[in-house]
Design a protein around this motif. Structure first.
Motif, PDB file in Angstrom:
ATOM      1  N   UNK A  44      -6.147  88.756 -37.654  1.00  0.00           N
ATOM      2  CA  UNK A  44      -7.308  87.899 -37.382  1.00  0.00           C
ATOM      3  C   UNK A  44      -7.072  86.505 -37.955  1.00  0.00           C
ATOM      4  N   UNK A  45      -6.536  86.436 -39.159  1.00  0.00           N
ATOM      5  CA  UNK A  45      -6.252  85.141 -39.788  1.00  0.00           C
ATOM      6  C   UNK A  45      -5.288  84.331 -38.924  1.00  0.00           C
ATOM      7  N   UNK A  46      -4.248  84.965 -38.426  1.00  0.00           N
ATOM      8  CA  UNK A  46      -3.257  84.291 -37.585  1.00  0.00           C
ATOM      9  C   UNK A  46      -3.907  83.734 -36.326  1.00  0.00           C
ATOM     10  N   UNK A  47      -4.723  84.548 -35.657  1.00  0.00           N
ATOM     11  CA  UNK A  47      -5.371  84.099 -34.430  1.00  0.00           C
ATOM     12  C   UNK A  47      -6.391  82.993 -34.708  1.00  0.00           C
ATOM     13  N   UNK A  48      -7.028  83.050 -35.868  1.00  0.00           N
ATOM     14  CA  UNK A  48      -7.975  81.996 -36.254  1.00  0.00           C
ATOM     15  C   UNK A  48      -7.226  80.680 -36.468  1.00  0.00           C
ATOM     16  N   UNK A  49      -6.071  80.730 -37.114  1.00  0.00           N
ATOM     17  CA  UNK A  49      -5.301  79.502 -37.341  1.00  0.00           C
ATOM     18  C   UNK A  49      -4.776  78.923 -36.027  1.00  0.00           C
TER      19      UNK A  49
END
Length: 72
Positions: A50-55
């Motif tokens: 999720x963090x990766x997709x948010x960035x």
């Protein structure tokens, strides 16, 4: 080339769902618990994906509500 980690594979899967339109802008992603169960991974793995997709700007979180596909 080393094998991708579980979080990278999960991020790739969710990214492909977003890019294909299966998950449209404004759609809510499944909860962390649901993603853990669906993909047989830990909560940490889901959070990393999720963090990766948010960035990347593909998703956005709303505190206390959930994570949604971002408008393009």
């Amino acid at each position: 080339m080393p094998a991708k980690s579980k979080w990278e594979r999960l991020a790739d899967h969710l990214r492909s769902q977003i890019e294909s339109g299966e998950l449209a802008p404004g759609d809510k992603l499944p909860s962390t618990t649901e993603l853990c169960q669906q993909h047989s991974v830990s909560a940490i793995t889901v959070r990393q994906a999720i963090f990766k997709l948010r960035t990347e700007g593909l998703i956005e979180g709303v505190q206390g509500v959930g994570v949604f596909v971002a408008e393009r």
